[in-house]
Design an enzyme around this catalytic site. Structure first.
Site, PDB file in Angstrom:
ATOM      1  N   TYR A  41       9.840  -8.747   4.845  1.00 33.55           N
ATOM      2  CA  TYR A  41      10.132  -8.040   3.590  1.00 33.55           C
ATOM      3  C   TYR A  41      11.226  -6.995   3.812  1.00 33.55           C
ATOM      4  CZ  TYR A  41       9.110  -5.516  -0.776  1.00 33.55           C
ATOM      5  OH  TYR A  41       9.197  -4.918  -2.012  1.00 33.55           O
ATOM      6  N   SER A  47      13.800  -1.736  -1.909  1.00 33.87           N
ATOM      7  CA  SER A  47      12.535  -1.059  -1.591  1.00 33.87           C
ATOM      8  C   SER A  47      12.811  -0.049  -0.491  1.00 33.87           C
ATOM      9  CB  SER A  47      11.517  -2.087  -1.101  1.00 33.87           C
ATOM     10  OG  SER A  47      10.483  -1.452  -0.386  1.00 33.87           O
TER      11      SER A  47
END
Lengths: 248, 78
Positions: free
Chosen positions: A157, A145
């Site tokens: 994350y 990501s």
């Protein structure tokens, strides 16, 4: 030219990016096998894409994954694994709650790492063993990501995705000489149901405005990036940014 | 001699040394920088180049370049 004939294993393929791959590969020479925990989504996808395989599996359970991989690799000629497994979670390191400070939950940290880092680690290592046993020249693509660069509000994350990119680089160095390529794709904001559900219209408009191409990524953009990595036999160990120039 | 040269060429590429530095009888464990990753790479390269398959039992007996050469000759003749 690289891996072109065979099946593609898609762990965590029940989300928007998995759907993009199924759509892209339907009516092609590639067969797809989706592994996911979500029974309801598997059922829906099975109805829509009845030419493909959909198997329920806990991607964090090594023993069950081992058994499932033995069965799948015994039945199909897998030439690629595309790890779209993951869970987007936003939580800052510390936040104010009235006059007090609350720090990031340890259990949430562990859950994010388990789903975004441990699960693709397990599928990567188990797939590598299967490829080596079968002497298959193959490719493993992990989906990172743009948050891997460090996104405020997503400490767990971001850390997990950075770890994913790092372990992919190591895997590429170790497995490359054995005929297995590993690479990452780092998508920015894509027009998927999860993005639409997670962000408000105002937030989405701000993102589009900050993206030089003034749009979200289309699911097909992601599928084409996967296909490009499959076909380009010299792309290895790196992360392909796919964000329309959002992070320039 | 041709087989020995081909084996040395593969090994020199894996180890990053000149073929002249390699000796067929020297055990892999005595080669500086030798490790399990290089061992796997060597097996994969040899299987690819010589279109052969080694069993787990054969791989465990690959202790030196000469042992591999012997196995390749046996496979070729067998």
């Amino acid at each position: 030219m690289a891996e072109t004939n065979g099946s593609i294993l898609i762990p965590g393929g029940c989300g928007g990016l998995g759907y993009a791959l199924l759509n892209h590969y339907r009516n092609t020479k590639h067969h797809c096998i989706v592994l996911d925990q979500n029974e309801e989504s598997l059922k829906n996808l099975r109805t829509e894409f009845n030419e493909f395989e959909f198997i329920r599996c806990d991607l964090t359970d090594e023993k069950k994954l081992q058994t499932t991989f033995d069965e799948i690799f015994g039945k199909f000629k897998i030439i690629a694994v595309v790890n779209v497994v993951g869970w987007i979670h936003s939580q800052p390191l510390v936040k104010l709650n009235g006059a007090d400070f609350i720090s990031h939950s340890l259990s949430e940290w562990q859950k994010v790492l388990e789903l975004n880092l441990t699960a693709p680690f397990l599928t990567t290592k188990l797939a590598a063993v299967q490829f080596l046993k079968r002497k298959t020249k193959a490719v493993i693509i992990n989906v990172s990501s743009i948050s891997a660069q460090g996104n405020p509000g997503q400490i767990a994350y971001s850390a997990a995705k950075a770890g994913l990119e790092s372990f992919t680089s190591v895997a590429a160095k170790e497995l490359g000489p054995l005929g297995i390529r590993c690479a990452c794709i780092a998508p920015g904001f894509f027009d998927t149901p999860s993005t639409q559900a997670a962000l408000s219209e105002t937030q989405l408009n701000k993102i589009k405005s900050a993206t030089p191409l003034r749009r979200l990524g289309a699911p097909e953009d992601f599928a084409m990036a996967v296909q490009w990595i499959l076909e380009n036999g010299f792309f290895n160990g790196k992360t392909l940014p796919l964000d329309g120039g959002y992070r320039l | 001699m041709k087989l020995e040269n081909e084996l040395k060429k593969i090994m020199s590429e894996i180890l990053g040394v000149d073929t002249k530095m390699l000796q067929m009888e020297v055990p892999f464990k005595d080669i500086e920088d030798w490790d399990s990753l290089k061992a796997m790479e060597l097996i994969v390269r040899i299987e690819d180049q010589f279109k052969c398959n080694f069993s787990g039992d054969q791989i465990s007996k690959m202790t030196s370049p000469s042992s591999i050469e012997k196995m390749l000759r046996e496979q070729k003749n067998g």
